[in-house]
Design a protein around this motif. Structure first.
Motif, short mmCIF file in Angstrom:
data_model
loop_
_atom_site.label_atom_id
_atom_site.label_comp_id
_atom_site.label_asym_id
_atom_site.label_seq_id
_atom_site.Cartn_x
_atom_site.Cartn_y
_atom_site.Cartn_z
N ALA A 1 0.83 -1.20 0.00
CA ALA A 1 0.00 0.00 0.00
C ALA A 1 0.87 1.25 0.00
O ALA A 1 1.93 1.30 0.62
N ILE A 2 0.38 2.27 -0.70
CA ILE A 2 1.13 3.52 -0.89
C ILE A 2 0.23 4.70 -0.52
O ILE A 2 -0.96 4.71 -0.84
N GLN A 3 0.82 5.69 0.13
CA GLN A 3 0.11 6.94 0.40
C GLN A 3 1.00 8.11 -0.02
O GLN A 3 1.90 8.51 0.71
N ARG A 4 0.76 8.61 -1.23
CA ARG A 4 1.50 9.75 -1.77
C ARG A 4 0.56 10.94 -1.84
O ARG A 4 -0.65 10.80 -1.64
N ARG B 1 0.32 6.56 -12.47
CA ARG B 1 1.03 7.35 -13.48
C ARG B 1 0.26 8.58 -13.94
O ARG B 1 0.86 9.60 -14.26
N ILE B 2 -1.08 8.50 -13.96
CA ILE B 2 -1.89 9.64 -14.38
C ILE B 2 -2.12 10.61 -13.23
O ILE B 2 -2.05 11.84 -13.41
N ASN B 3 -2.37 10.12 -12.02
CA ASN B 3 -2.60 11.02 -10.89
C ASN B 3 -1.46 12.00 -10.65
O ASN B 3 -1.71 13.18 -10.38
N PRO B 4 -0.17 11.56 -10.77
CA PRO B 4 0.92 12.55 -10.61
C PRO B 4 0.90 13.63 -11.68
O PRO B 4 1.21 14.80 -11.40
N ARG B 5 0.52 13.27 -12.90
CA ARG B 5 0.42 14.29 -13.97
C ARG B 5 -0.70 15.27 -13.66
O ARG B 5 -0.57 16.48 -13.88
N LEU B 6 -1.80 14.74 -13.14
CA LEU B 6 -2.91 15.60 -12.75
C LEU B 6 -2.50 16.52 -11.61
O LEU B 6 -2.80 17.73 -11.64
N TYR B 7 -1.82 15.99 -10.64
CA TYR B 7 -1.35 16.78 -9.50
C TYR B 7 -0.44 17.92 -9.96
O TYR B 7 -0.58 19.07 -9.53
N LYS B 8 0.48 17.60 -10.85
CA LYS B 8 1.40 18.61 -11.36
C LYS B 8 0.66 19.67 -12.18
O LYS B 8 0.92 20.88 -12.05
N TYR B 9 -0.26 19.22 -13.04
CA TYR B 9 -1.05 20.13 -13.86
C TYR B 9 -1.80 21.14 -12.98
O TYR B 9 -1.79 22.36 -13.23
N LEU B 10 -2.45 20.63 -11.92
CA LEU B 10 -3.22 21.50 -11.03
C LEU B 10 -2.30 22.39 -10.19
O LEU B 10 -2.60 23.56 -9.95
N SER B 11 -1.16 21.84 -9.75
CA SER B 11 -0.20 22.63 -8.97
C SER B 11 0.28 23.84 -9.75
O SER B 11 0.43 24.94 -9.20
N ASN B 12 0.49 23.65 -11.04
CA ASN B 12 0.99 24.74 -11.89
C ASN B 12 -0.07 25.82 -12.12
O ASN B 12 0.26 26.90 -12.61
N LEU C 1 -4.45 15.62 -3.15
CA LEU C 1 -4.96 15.87 -4.50
C LEU C 1 -6.41 16.33 -4.44
O LEU C 1 -6.81 17.27 -5.14
N LEU C 2 -7.22 15.71 -3.60
CA LEU C 2 -8.60 16.14 -3.44
C LEU C 2 -8.66 17.58 -2.94
O LEU C 2 -9.44 18.40 -3.44
#
Length: 303
Positions: free
Chosen positions: A33-36, A264-275, A295-296
């Motif tokens: 299990a991972i919690q990022r 792999r997609i959630n990190p791209r979404l996180y970066k997109y929103l962060s920017n 992310l939420l």
């Protein structure tokens, strides 16, 4: 002769790539299990966002609210090929999720929860009870629920849905209109996004502007998937403010399980929103597999 050699080399290269993809999928499947900040497949969110809609003005149209959601909300069982979430429904709602994607199998008036052929050890009444209980505790909130028939093909779940609403919740819990409401009109209510035939129970799912390019045959197709997500989020930000936009960041395929895609997609979404953090923006409903609390919260903060 040279042509045959090149064709053979090309076929061998493709086979090696496919094998590499399969190894990657298996590696992801077997990991703990991972919690990022962007991905969480543990049993509970890192922190909660229980009443975030309380700060949104009553007069704001729901179509102008940026809302986090989960794809195949109740898909907890069946192994990596069918599991899309790890938090129970109550924890998803407490973490800030306000869009649910619920699939029911219809048999003799019963509505059980399924992801494809896999029974998810729950029925629709439990979903209604969970949502109704949450909204009683948090009357400032509203929940949207896409409801769809899965596995069965009766094309006639309306009567069963109505019966379940009366038995497991109450009729006034629902928003009974196709019109896009203001936030004030639907506080404490469930909006059924009706993805089935019959008289109106709520809004029609097909009335939304939807990007659901869920087919990701292998992990080699992730760039195409992300392009679909990126383009639709940009459309939502610039699009008609009276329309509800819905973007699915989730995807799956035989060589790309839901957790492998989400990692792999959630990190791209996180970066997109962060920017794009800062001034309020309208991204509509953003729906994910295995989202993480940060992310939420990032999605919520665009309001």
């Amino acid at each position: 002769m040279g042509t045959h050699r090149r064709a053979g080399a090309s076929a061998a290269g493709m086979l090696l790539m496919e094998m590499a993809v399969l190894v990657g999928v298996l590696a992801v499947t077997c990991a703990g299990a991972i919690q990022r900040p962007d991905y969480d497949d543990t049993g509970a969110p890192e922190f909660l966002n229980q009443s975030w809609m309380a700060s949104i003005p009553d007069s704001r149209p729901l179509s102008e609210v940026t809302i986090p959601g989960t794809h195949n909300t109740m898909a907890f069982y069946g192994g990596a090929l069918t599991e899309c979430q790890s938090w129970p429904l109550e924890q998803q709602l407490r973490a800030g999720v306000r869009f649910l994607d619920v699939r029911v199998r219809h048999a003799k008036g019963n509505l059980t929860i399924h992801h494809g052929v896999v029974y998810q050890r729950a029925h629709f009444g439990q979903v209604l009870e969970g949502v109704a209980g949450f909204l009683r505790e948090h009357p400032s909130e509203t929940v949207l629920m896409r409801l769809k028939e899965e596995l069965s093909e009766t094309g006639d779940i309306y009567g069963a849905v109505v019966e379940y609403v009366h038995r497991h919740a109450h009729w006034d819990l629902l928003w009974h209109s196709r019109l896009v409401p203001t936030v004030g009109q639907v506080r404490g209510k469930l909006i059924v996004l009706q993805d089935f035939a019959g008289p109106d129970l709520g809004m029609r799912y097909g009335s939304l502007d939807i990007a659901d390019d869920w087919k990701v045959p292998t992990l080699l197709h992730l760039s195409k998937k992300w392009r679909s997500v990126h383009e639709h989020l940009s459309m939502a930000d610039a699009g008609n403010r009276s329309h509800l936009f819905l973007t699915f960041a989730s995807g799956a395929g035989i060589f790309a399980y839901p957790n492998a895609v989400a990692k792999r997609i959630n990190p791209r979404l996180y970066k997109y929103l962060s920017n794009r953090a800062g001034p309020a923006k309208r991204f509509g409903i953003v729906t994910m597999d295995f989202p993480a609390a940060p992310l939420l919260k990032m999605i919520i903060d665009f309001n």
